[in-house]
Write a protein that holds these residues in place. Sequence first.
Motif, PDB file in Angstrom:
ATOM      1  N   ALA A 166      12.382  71.776 128.778  1.00  0.00           N
ATOM      2  CA  ALA A 166      13.190  72.494 129.760  1.00  0.00           C
ATOM      3  C   ALA A 166      13.950  71.515 130.647  1.00  0.00           C
ATOM      4  O   ALA A 166      15.157  71.670 130.897  1.00  0.00           O
ATOM      5  N   ALA A 167      13.259  70.485 131.122  1.00  0.00           N
ATOM      6  CA  ALA A 167      13.910  69.476 131.955  1.00  0.00           C
ATOM      7  C   ALA A 167      14.974  68.727 131.170  1.00  0.00           C
ATOM      8  O   ALA A 167      16.058  68.423 131.696  1.00  0.00           O
ATOM      9  N   ALA A 168      14.693  68.439 129.899  1.00  0.00           N
ATOM     10  CA  ALA A 168      15.650  67.712 129.062  1.00  0.00           C
ATOM     11  C   ALA A 168      16.906  68.534 128.799  1.00  0.00           C
ATOM     12  O   ALA A 168      18.020  67.994 128.774  1.00  0.00           O
ATOM     13  N   LEU A 169      16.730  69.825 128.610  1.00  0.00           N
ATOM     14  CA  LEU A 169      17.893  70.696 128.398  1.00  0.00           C
ATOM     15  C   LEU A 169      18.786  70.709 129.636  1.00  0.00           C
ATOM     16  O   LEU A 169      20.013  70.645 129.534  1.00  0.00           O
ATOM     17  N   GLN A 170      18.173  70.801 130.807  1.00  0.00           N
ATOM     18  CA  GLN A 170      18.960  70.773 132.036  1.00  0.00           C
ATOM     19  C   GLN A 170      19.697  69.446 132.179  1.00  0.00           C
ATOM     20  O   GLN A 170      20.891  69.416 132.516  1.00  0.00           O
ATOM     21  N   THR A 171      19.010  68.340 131.910  1.00  0.00           N
ATOM     22  CA  THR A 171      19.632  67.025 132.000  1.00  0.00           C
ATOM     23  C   THR A 171      20.792  66.888 131.016  1.00  0.00           C
ATOM     24  O   THR A 171      21.819  66.267 131.322  1.00  0.00           O
ATOM     25  N   ALA A 172      20.652  67.486 129.843  1.00  0.00           N
ATOM     26  CA  ALA A 172      21.702  67.428 128.821  1.00  0.00           C
ATOM     27  C   ALA A 172      22.920  68.255 129.185  1.00  0.00           C
ATOM     28  O   ALA A 172      23.984  68.093 128.579  1.00  0.00           O
ATOM     29  N   GLY A 173      22.762  69.164 130.156  1.00  0.00           N
ATOM     30  CA  GLY A 173      23.911  69.944 130.598  1.00  0.00           C
ATOM     31  C   GLY A 173      23.763  71.438 130.520  1.00  0.00           C
ATOM     32  O   GLY A 173      24.710  72.171 130.852  1.00  0.00           O
ATOM     33  N   ALA A 174      22.615  71.941 130.088  1.00  0.00           N
ATOM     34  CA  ALA A 174      22.411  73.388 130.054  1.00  0.00           C
ATOM     35  C   ALA A 174      22.539  73.960 131.460  1.00  0.00           C
ATOM     36  O   ALA A 174      22.008  73.402 132.417  1.00  0.00           O
ATOM     37  N   GLU A 175      23.235  75.083 131.570  1.00  0.00           N
ATOM     38  CA  GLU A 175      23.481  75.711 132.875  1.00  0.00           C
ATOM     39  C   GLU A 175      22.570  76.914 133.123  1.00  0.00           C
ATOM     40  O   GLU A 175      22.567  77.495 134.210  1.00  0.00           O
ATOM     41  N   MET A 176      21.793  77.283 132.087  1.00  0.00           N
ATOM     42  CA  MET A 176      20.903  78.429 132.184  1.00  0.00           C
ATOM     43  C   MET A 176      19.855  78.281 131.090  1.00  0.00           C
ATOM     44  O   MET A 176      20.061  77.563 130.107  1.00  0.00           O
ATOM     45  N   LEU A 177      18.719  78.971 131.257  1.00  0.00           N
ATOM     46  CA  LEU A 177      17.653  78.878 130.269  1.00  0.00           C
ATOM     47  C   LEU A 177      16.987  80.232 130.107  1.00  0.00           C
ATOM     48  O   LEU A 177      16.685  80.910 131.093  1.00  0.00           O
ATOM     49  N   VAL A 178      16.771  80.635 128.848  1.00  0.00           N
ATOM     50  CA  VAL A 178      15.967  81.815 128.536  1.00  0.00           C
ATOM     51  C   VAL A 178      14.584  81.345 128.122  1.00  0.00           C
ATOM     52  O   VAL A 178      14.450  80.452 127.276  1.00  0.00           O
ATOM     53  N   LEU A 179      13.545  81.930 128.728  1.00  0.00           N
ATOM     54  CA  LEU A 179      12.155  81.644 128.377  1.00  0.00           C
ATOM     55  C   LEU A 179      11.554  82.901 127.775  1.00  0.00           C
ATOM     56  O   LEU A 179      11.425  83.922 128.462  1.00  0.00           O
ATOM     57  N   GLU A 180      11.189  82.833 126.493  1.00  0.00           N
ATOM     58  CA  GLU A 180      10.679  84.019 125.813  1.00  0.00           C
ATOM     59  C   GLU A 180       9.202  83.859 125.476  1.00  0.00           C
ATOM     60  O   GLU A 180       8.804  82.917 124.790  1.00  0.00           O
ATOM     61  N   CYS A 181       8.415  84.801 125.975  1.00  0.00           N
ATOM     62  CA  CYS A 181       6.987  84.892 125.637  1.00  0.00           C
ATOM     63  C   CYS A 181       6.232  83.591 125.878  1.00  0.00           C
ATOM     64  O   CYS A 181       5.651  83.001 124.951  1.00  0.00           O
ATOM     65  N   VAL A 182       6.244  83.151 127.119  1.00  0.00           N
ATOM     66  CA  VAL A 182       5.377  82.050 127.541  1.00  0.00           C
ATOM     67  C   VAL A 182       4.499  82.571 128.675  1.00  0.00           C
ATOM     68  O   VAL A 182       4.872  83.522 129.377  1.00  0.00           O
ATOM     69  N   PRO A 183       3.321  82.004 128.881  1.00  0.00           N
ATOM     70  CA  PRO A 183       2.444  82.472 129.961  1.00  0.00           C
ATOM     71  C   PRO A 183       3.156  82.465 131.313  1.00  0.00           C
ATOM     72  O   PRO A 183       3.955  81.569 131.602  1.00  0.00           O
ATOM     73  N   SER A 184       2.846  83.449 132.126  1.00  0.00           N
ATOM     74  CA  SER A 184       3.559  83.617 133.395  1.00  0.00           C
ATOM     75  C   SER A 184       3.444  82.404 134.310  1.00  0.00           C
ATOM     76  O   SER A 184       4.398  82.032 134.988  1.00  0.00           O
ATOM     77  N   ALA A 185       2.264  81.771 134.339  1.00  0.00           N
ATOM     78  CA  ALA A 185       2.088  80.596 135.201  1.00  0.00           C
ATOM     79  C   ALA A 185       2.978  79.453 134.746  1.00  0.00           C
ATOM     80  O   ALA A 185       3.568  78.732 135.570  1.00  0.00           O
ATOM     81  N   LEU A 186       3.093  79.273 133.433  1.00  0.00           N
ATOM     82  CA  LEU A 186       3.960  78.220 132.898  1.00  0.00           C
ATOM     83  C   LEU A 186       5.422  78.535 133.174  1.00  0.00           C
ATOM     84  O   LEU A 186       6.206  77.651 133.550  1.00  0.00           O
ATOM     85  N   ALA A 187       5.807  79.787 132.997  1.00  0.00           N
ATOM     86  CA  ALA A 187       7.187  80.195 133.280  1.00  0.00           C
ATOM     87  C   ALA A 187       7.532  79.952 134.743  1.00  0.00           C
ATOM     88  O   ALA A 187       8.638  79.498 135.068  1.00  0.00           O
ATOM     89  N   ALA A 188       6.583  80.237 135.633  1.00  0.00           N
ATOM     90  CA  ALA A 188       6.806  79.998 137.062  1.00  0.00           C
ATOM     91  C   ALA A 188       6.977  78.513 137.346  1.00  0.00           C
ATOM     92  O   ALA A 188       7.832  78.117 138.149  1.00  0.00           O
ATOM     93  N   GLU A 189       6.179  77.674 136.679  1.00  0.00           N
ATOM     94  CA  GLU A 189       6.268  76.228 136.892  1.00  0.00           C
ATOM     95  C   GLU A 189       7.593  75.676 136.382  1.00  0.00           C
ATOM     96  O   GLU A 189       8.233  74.851 137.052  1.00  0.00           O
ATOM     97  N   ILE A 190       8.017  76.130 135.205  1.00  0.00           N
ATOM     98  CA  ILE A 190       9.297  75.684 134.657  1.00  0.00           C
ATOM     99  C   ILE A 190      10.438  76.100 135.572  1.00  0.00           C
ATOM    100  O   ILE A 190      11.333  75.302 135.881  1.00  0.00           O
ATOM    101  N   THR A 191      10.395  77.332 136.055  1.00  0.00           N
ATOM    102  CA  THR A 191      11.451  77.831 136.947  1.00  0.00           C
ATOM    103  C   THR A 191      11.518  77.007 138.225  1.00  0.00           C
ATOM    104  O   THR A 191      12.602  76.640 138.695  1.00  0.00           O
ATOM    105  N   ALA A 192      10.355  76.691 138.788  1.00  0.00           N
ATOM    106  CA  ALA A 192      10.302  75.910 140.032  1.00  0.00           C
ATOM    107  C   ALA A 192      10.811  74.490 139.833  1.00  0.00           C
ATOM    108  O   ALA A 192      11.350  73.881 140.763  1.00  0.00           O
TER     109      ALA A 192
END
Length: 263
Positions: A166-192
């Motif tokens: 997720a961090a690498a995608l943002q660094t590469a230039g992604a402007e948005m990210l879809v997270l599909e079917c990952v545990p809620s705690a992990l999704a919250a951490e990635i978002t933060a």
Amino acid sequence: MRKTLSQLKKMVQLDEKLVCLTAYDASFAHWIAEAGVDVILVGDSLGMVVQGHATTLPVSLDEMVYHTQMVQRGNHKAWCIADLPFMADATLDSALHAAGRLMKEGGANMVKLEGGQRVLPMVETLSAMGVPVCGHLGLLPQSVEKYGYQVQGKDQTSAERLLEEAAALQTAGAEMLVLECVPSALAAEITANLSIPVIGIGSGKETSGQVLVLHDMLGLTVGKTPKFAQNFLQEGGSIQQALADYVAAVKQGHFPQALHEMA
């Protein structure tokens, strides 16, 4: 006037949830946008819910361009993301070709690619060329023949990999990210950890926004409906009311109520 990427990012900064929904034709795109949906996704999910295939794999680039054209004829308010179909990003040249067609012919505002480390060169090059890119991590529908339909990132190793990707995608230039079917705690951490909007599907409520497949949200899916979906038409009484109820539920933080992980 359609929403812009800067407007969407500002909404996230102000802690307003983004509402996303798939669409595949002009009429539904019109009513989805009128209901206040912020982002329309022309997903290759059309292969399953429109074309009747078992997976998204048979969808062609020509079909994605065609459906994006239809959606954008009906949509005058929402930001529009179009999926690069299976194997369209197999090489850098093919990804550039597909993204160019989706934007020039289809009228998409952004393109979405599935995967992490593998797609970083595509994301970086597309971004440098001025193409807004949305990443997609977690359950990858284009890879279901290998990995199946199941929650991703449940163990420490895979969770750390998703955080890094997720961090690498943002660094590469992604402007948005879809997270599909990952545990809620992990999704919250990635978002933060990210500064870009993160749109969740089956990943809990702590992401920047939510997306559903239109047919799942209206209870029209033939066959098995994902556990994380909710039938808004059942109580709404009309499609327009169901769309309005979905928008309100996401904006007010009432949907999703809890993560129902897939088996």
